[in-house]
Scaffold this active site. Structure first.
Site, PDB file in Angstrom:
ATOM      1  CD  GLU A  42     -13.510 -19.292  17.786  1.00 39.72           C
ATOM      2  OE1 GLU A  42     -13.996 -18.514  18.624  1.00 39.72           O
ATOM      3  OE2 GLU A  42     -12.708 -18.937  16.903  1.00 39.72           O
TER       4      GLU A  42
ATOM      5  CE  LYS B 140     -13.779 -14.431  19.217  1.00 36.67           C
ATOM      6  NZ  LYS B 140     -13.536 -15.772  18.703  1.00 36.67           N
TER       7      LYS B 140
ATOM      8  CG  ASP C 125     -16.303 -13.694  36.846  1.00 36.98           C
ATOM      9  OD1 ASP C 125     -16.592 -13.606  35.644  1.00 36.98           O
ATOM     10  OD2 ASP C 125     -16.880 -13.050  37.734  1.00 36.98           O
TER      11      ASP C 125
ATOM     12  CG  HIS D 246     -11.734 -21.301  11.268  1.00 32.37           C
ATOM     13  ND1 HIS D 246     -12.204 -21.757  12.464  1.00 32.37           N
ATOM     14  CD2 HIS D 246     -11.179 -20.092  11.525  1.00 32.37           C
ATOM     15  CE1 HIS D 246     -11.947 -20.869  13.405  1.00 32.37           C
ATOM     16  NE2 HIS D 246     -11.311 -19.854  12.857  1.00 32.37           N
TER      17      HIS D 246
HETATM   18  C1  MEV Z   1     -11.215 -15.944  15.673  1.00 30.04           C
HETATM   19  O1  MEV Z   1     -11.904 -16.531  16.754  1.00 30.04           O
HETATM   20  C2  MEV Z   1     -10.070 -15.111  16.185  1.00 30.04           C
HETATM   21  C3  MEV Z   1      -9.323 -14.321  15.119  1.00 30.04           C
HETATM   22  O2  MEV Z   1     -10.242 -13.500  14.394  1.00 30.04           O
HETATM   23  C4  MEV Z   1      -8.309 -13.484  15.838  1.00 30.04           C
HETATM   24  C5  MEV Z   1      -7.578 -12.483  14.969  1.00 30.04           C
HETATM   25  O3  MEV Z   1      -8.152 -12.023  13.957  1.00 30.04           O
HETATM   26  O4  MEV Z   1      -6.436 -12.164  15.316  1.00 30.04           O
HETATM   27  C6  MEV Z   1      -8.685 -15.235  14.106  1.00 30.04           C
END
Ligand code: MEV
Length: 437
Positions: free
Chosen positions: A86, A282, A298, A395
């Site tokens: 990513e 995430k 892992d 991004h």
């Molecule tokens: C994107 O890979 C991760 C985010 O969505 C995490 C978040 O919202 O804190 C930017």
């Protein structure tokens, strides 16, 4: 496309035969077949090695391997290797690491490193008889496992504790032997599973024999013997803190205190709202998984454990927490994970071995701290962007840079395109049109 049907003996085909089968079955155009071939390693020795990590291998699936420098953790500098596909993650980790290194760096600790395994079984006989029996056979059971545990004991690990759990309230006739282990610098899956399988066999022998001798009616059936990837006593904590005035730089519009307050509120939302907590976490795993994969650990196990830990208070919540104490902004992460620095892919994968070298050969606990610091760094960068410019700006800049590279733009074109698209939505077609002009 020809009708797909069952493929007997597929695993027996060579890689080339599998590729030919693919081409014929799915009418794959030549360019797809070339891509499969192009991703094979040109060193046959390495291709054989990578191919054997899994089964039915026909090629390799690359993900970028990058470095995030400037991590200062407990006063020691690290360059942290990431394997991640990513965009922005490595840049975000590096930026956060650099910022925090100027403010004392990350403080990290491992609370404990206890691993868990379970023998799940059914016993249809008398419950009290079983619970009276267990303390008397426990030492025998542990002793019979010595051939398997001795070498781990020499390395400071082994079995810590073994308990019989009555789970009949959850499921008829269901019991468990719940075993705690230490596994030194190994993640421990192979060791734990071997011990548990032997334990299950010995346990059944003991129970059957004693039940026959005591004339106790009842049948024992082993269901399964397997480690648990949930290790709530294998916990790492990492934190950063700095005066709120140092946050001035993060937004032209907000003072340091306003930024810090907004940050704290964002983590509170992640604490109380599951939808947000999942995305917040995430963002943490963006950093943690990158290092977990780069070190040959892992990531499915680390993810599963981390998410269960995030729900340990019966509600899925954020793994990190921020607060302001007077004029000090404090941000911390606590999670559970089981990783290793010996055994498995950590030494078997050439780049995992390289990663551990770059990290200066950490032991498992030190690696847990590095992984957690990477998680906190990415979480900091993500929340920082979300509460200021939003994440799309960063991004999109990366996305634009990638498109420009793909289209072969020169330095001048890149500069002009970055300026032109600074306040516009980026799409491949628009960038192509811009360059054509
Ligand atoms: C994107 O890979 C991760 C985010 O969505 C995490 C978040 O919202 O804190 C930017």
């Amino acid at each position: 496309m020809p009708q797909q049907k069952a493929v007997p003996g597929f695993s027996k085909l060579t890689a080339e035969e599998k590729i030919r089968w693919l081409r014929d079955t799915f009418d794959l155009p030549d360019e797809y077949i070339s891509d499969i071939h192009a991703h094979l390693h040109n060193d046959p020795r390495l291709q054989e090695l990578y191919g054997e990590f899994s089964e039915n291998t026909i090629s390799n699936f690359f993900i970028p391997y990058g470095l995030a420098p400037n991590f200062l953790i407990n006063g020691k500098w690290y360059v942290v290797p990431f394997a991640i596909e990513e965009s922005s993650v490595v840049a975000a980790a590096s930026q956060a690491a650099k910022f925090w290194s100027a403010h004392g760096g990350f403080k990290a600790e491992v609370a404990d490193a206890v691993k868990v395994g379970q023998v799940h079984f059914y016993w249809t006989g008398n419950r009290e008889w079983l619970s009276d029996l267990f303390p008397g056979i426990k030492d025998d059971l542990t002793g019979s496992l010595l051939p398997l545990t001795r070498s781990m004991e020499k390395r400071g690990g082994g079995i810590l504790d073994m308990q019989l759990l009555d789970k009949t309230g959850d499921l008829d006739n269901y019991y468990q032997i719940f075993v705690k282990f230490r596994t030194a610098n190994a993640m421990g899956a192979n060791f734990i599973n071997s011990v548990l399988e032997a334990l299950a066999k010995n346990l059944k022998e003991h129970v059957d024999k004693k039940a026959a001798a005591d004339n106790i009616p009842g049948a024992m059936e082993i269901s399964m013997a397997i480690l648990s990837n949930y290790t709530p006593e294998c916990v790492v904590k990492v934190s950063v803190e700095a005066g709120v005035e140092t946050m001035d730089k993060f937004s032209g519009e907000l003072t340091g205190m306003q930024f810090a307050e907004k940050f704290v509120r964002a983590t509170e939302i992640a604490r109380c709202d599951t939808y947000r907590a999942v995305t917040h976490n995430k963002g943490i795993f963006n950093g943690m998984d990158g290092v977990v994969i780069a070190t040959g650990n892992d990531f499915r196990a680390v993810e599963a454990c981390g998410h269960a830990y995030a729900a340990r208070n019966n509600k899925y919540s954020s793994l990190s927490h921020a607060e302001i104490n007077g004029s000090i902004f404090h941000f911390e992460l606590e999670t559970a994970m089981a990783v290793g620095t010996v055994g498995g892919l950590t030494t078997g994968h050439p780049l995992a071995r390289t990663s551990l070298k770059i990290l200066q050969e950490p032991d498992a606990e030190e690696l847990m701290m590095v992984i957690a610091a990477a998680g906190l760094a990415n979480n900091f960068s993500a929340v920082r962007s979300l509460i200021t410019s939003g994440i799309q700006q960063g991004h999109m800049k990366m996305h634009l840079t990638n498109i420009l590279r793909q289209l072969g733009a020169d330095e001048n074109q890149k500069k002009e395109a970055l300026e032109y698209f600074s306040n516009k939505t980026v799409s491949f077609a628009d960038v192509k049109k811009f360059l054509a002009k």
